[in-house]
Each structure stands twice: as structure tokens, then as C-alpha cells.
Design a protein around this motif. Structure first.
Motif, PDB file in Angstrom:
ATOM      1  N   GLN A 134      22.663 -21.340  70.503  1.00 55.36           N
ATOM      2  CA  GLN A 134      22.572 -21.018  69.083  1.00 55.36           C
ATOM      3  C   GLN A 134      22.777 -22.278  68.241  1.00 55.36           C
ATOM      4  OE1 GLN A 134      22.096 -17.588  67.830  1.00 55.36           O
ATOM      5  NE2 GLN A 134      21.418 -17.527  69.974  1.00 55.36           N
ATOM      6  N   ALA A 148      26.304 -23.918  69.437  1.00 60.62           N
ATOM      7  CA  ALA A 148      27.261 -23.152  70.234  1.00 60.62           C
ATOM      8  C   ALA A 148      27.179 -23.533  71.705  1.00 60.62           C
ATOM      9  CB  ALA A 148      26.997 -21.657  70.079  1.00 60.62           C
ATOM     10  N   ARG A 149      28.187 -23.130  72.443  1.00 57.38           N
ATOM     11  CA  ARG A 149      28.141 -23.290  73.896  1.00 57.38           C
ATOM     12  C   ARG A 149      27.040 -22.408  74.469  1.00 57.38           C
ATOM     13  NH1 ARG A 149      31.733 -25.940  76.745  1.00 57.38           N
ATOM     14  NH2 ARG A 149      33.554 -26.823  75.695  1.00 57.38           N
ATOM     15  N   ALA A 160      24.669 -13.344  71.574  1.00 56.65           N
ATOM     16  CA  ALA A 160      25.019 -14.761  71.716  1.00 56.65           C
ATOM     17  C   ALA A 160      25.700 -15.282  70.460  1.00 56.65           C
ATOM     18  CB  ALA A 160      23.763 -15.585  72.021  1.00 56.65           C
ATOM     19  N   TRP A 161      25.245 -14.825  69.290  1.00 56.01           N
ATOM     20  CA  TRP A 161      25.850 -15.250  68.029  1.00 56.01           C
ATOM     21  C   TRP A 161      27.285 -14.743  67.914  1.00 56.01           C
ATOM     22  CZ3 TRP A 161      25.639 -18.415  64.051  1.00 56.01           C
ATOM     23  CH2 TRP A 161      26.364 -18.096  62.900  1.00 56.01           C
ATOM     24  N   SER A 164      29.564 -16.700  70.101  1.00 53.16           N
ATOM     25  CA  SER A 164      29.598 -18.156  69.899  1.00 53.16           C
ATOM     26  C   SER A 164      30.786 -18.623  69.070  1.00 53.16           C
ATOM     27  CB  SER A 164      28.298 -18.609  69.222  1.00 53.16           C
ATOM     28  OG  SER A 164      28.229 -18.118  67.889  1.00 53.16           O
ATOM     29  N   HIS A 238      26.257 -28.261  77.420  1.00 47.83           N
ATOM     30  CA  HIS A 238      26.879 -28.210  76.092  1.00 47.83           C
ATOM     31  C   HIS A 238      27.059 -29.619  75.526  1.00 47.83           C
ATOM     32  CE1 HIS A 238      29.261 -26.904  72.729  1.00 47.83           C
ATOM     33  NE2 HIS A 238      30.318 -27.572  73.147  1.00 47.83           N
TER      34      HIS A 238
END
Length: 254
Positions: A134, A148-149, A160-161, A164, A238
Motif C-alpha cells: 500500500q 506499508a509493509r 491490506a489498508w 497496514s 519492505h
């Protein structure tokens, strides 16, 4: 530029996509974060400027460590240690809440990054092992605010959001997103109701929304000029995303 030889000047612009001044700022950020270490014990065979260059070239070209070693006159194992040591130090600096938050417009979107690491990737809709990342972008400056990771590529953007933790960066800021982020507190397009057309004006709103939201797609496409985001062979996706976001901002803001 201090600390960089004439030969390295050519390398910087050709293989990293950064101008000399931009690379100098990246080098300063790494040095300020302790990139030189304690200067005790066995010294590195390369100065800090060349080590930062190794990492930047690795992210930009996605060459294997076996190929990068001879280019810099070091072993592939040394390349690996340099990337593991300095990769996290190239990360994007945390962005504090802007003073004019109420007037800012940010855009969020997710992108799939092919990975070989089965711990962070999964077989997703592109039939490859991918991770969902993200990304938040400022609509005016096109700078990356946060990334984000990674989560497995099968994870829906809304999930996912929420996982995050990036929502904390968006306090009091208007955030645009596509229809995958419904009920996430963002501005999303109008949806058609069952067996009904859009109301008058909603089609124009959606067209304006698409035009602005396209900017995040452009930023993600530009970030993927760094080929590490097209096929991440090693662990540490990441750190790679954070470093690419930092270098993208340097190239755009200077």
C-alpha cells in the motif's frame, strides 16, 4: 561532489537515476543515520559513498550480487552484507502530519510486487507469487508519503489498508481511493445501485475522481523503474520499497 570519484559520477546518473546533488542528499541521510557505524573493528573495503552506490544500483537495476561484485571489485558476499547493512538506512523518512492537513489531498493505492520470498508472497491474480504494498501519495507534489509493509498478494486492498496502520498518517487529510476501499473512510467513486443508473452528476464526479487518482498510478509506475520492484529475489522487500520511495522523492523534489 565530495566523496565520489569521476568514474562514480558516471555511475550515479547512469545506474541510479539520481543526479549528483540528489545522490549527495541520499548519502548524507545514510551517514546521519549511522551508516559508517562505530569505525571500530575490521573496516569496510569500500568507502561509504561507494557502499551507498552499491545499494542504489542494486535496487535500480536488480542485478544479482554475483554480477555486482566484479563491477565494484568486491565479492558477492560483501555485496550481500552491504545491502543488508545499508538497505534499511535508505528508507523513506517518516512524514509528520502537515500543518495544512485540511487543505491537502492524498491518494492511496496498492500494487503487486513479484517476490521469491514465500513468507510475504502468495500466488495472486497475476499468477505469480506477489506481495501487496500500500502506497500513499500527495496529489499535488506526487511525493510518496508512506508505504506499508508488504502483505500476501491475495489480500484485498481494503484488508491490506486496515492491517497496514497507515490510517494514522491520514488524520484530518482527505484521501482518495478506488472502489476497492469502500468503508475505509476515504473518498471513493460512486457505485451503481442494482438495476439503477448513476444519479445526475455522479458520472462527472467519477470522471474527475479517476483523473486525480491516476496520479498515484503514475507514481507507482515511476517507482517500478527501480527493477527491484518488478522481481524481488531476496528477502527484505519492505526495505527495498522504502528505499525506492526515498529515491523517488529525491529525484522528484530536487
Amino acid at each position: 561532489m565530495a566523496g565520489v570519484s569521476r568514474a562514480e559520477r558516471v555511475w550515479v546518473e547512469t545506474f541510479t537515476g539520481l543526479r549528483l546533488e540528489q545522490f549527495e542528499r541520499l548519502l548524507k541521510a545514510v551517514r546521519d543515520r549511522g551508516g559508517n557505524g562505530t569505525l571500530q573493528g575490521r573496516p569496510w573495503c569500500l568507502p561509504l559513498a561507494e557502499r551507498v552506490l552499491v545499494v542504489a544500483v542494486y535496487y535500480r537495476t536488480n542485478l544479482t550480487m554475483r554480477h555486482l561484485g566484479p563491477l565494484f571489485g568486491i565479492s558477492s558476499s560483501t555485496v550481500c552484507r552491504v545491502i543488508q547493512r545499508l538497505g534499511p538506512l535508505l528508507a523513506l523518512e517518516p512524514v509528520s502530519r502537515p500543518g495544512d492537513a485540511a487543505d491537502r489531498l492524498w491518494i492511496v493505492d496498492g500494487t503487486l510486487v513479484p517476490v521469491r520470498d514465500r513468507k510475504v508472497g502468495s500466488s495472486s491474480r497475476n499468477y505469480r507469487f506477489s506481495a501487496n504494498v500500500q502506497v500513499i501519495v500527495d496529489a499535488d507534489t506526487r511525493l510518496v508519503i508512506a508505504a506499508a509493509r508488504p502483505v500476501p498478494g491475495t489480500t484485498a486492498d481494503a484488508h491490506a489498508w486496515r492491517a497496514s496502520g497507515l490510517a494514522g498518517h491520514c488524520q484530518d487529510v482527505t484521501v482518495l481511493a478506488d472502489g476497492a476501499y469502500l468503508n475505509c473512510g476515504m473518498v471513493t467513486p460512486h457505485r451503481k445501485r442494482p438495476r439503477r443508473k448513476l444519479l445526475p452528476g455522479e458520472g462527472d464526479d467519477n470522471a474527475a475522481h479517476r483523473k486525480v487518482r491516476a496520479r498515484v498510478e503514475h507514481v507507482i509506475g515511476r517507482m517500478k523503474n527501480y527493477k527491484i520492484l518488478r522481481d524481488c529475489r531476496q528477502h527484505g522487500l519492505h526495505h527495498a520499497v522504502q528505499a525506492v520511495a526515498h529515491m523517488h522523492n529525491l529525484a522528484l523534489a530536487s
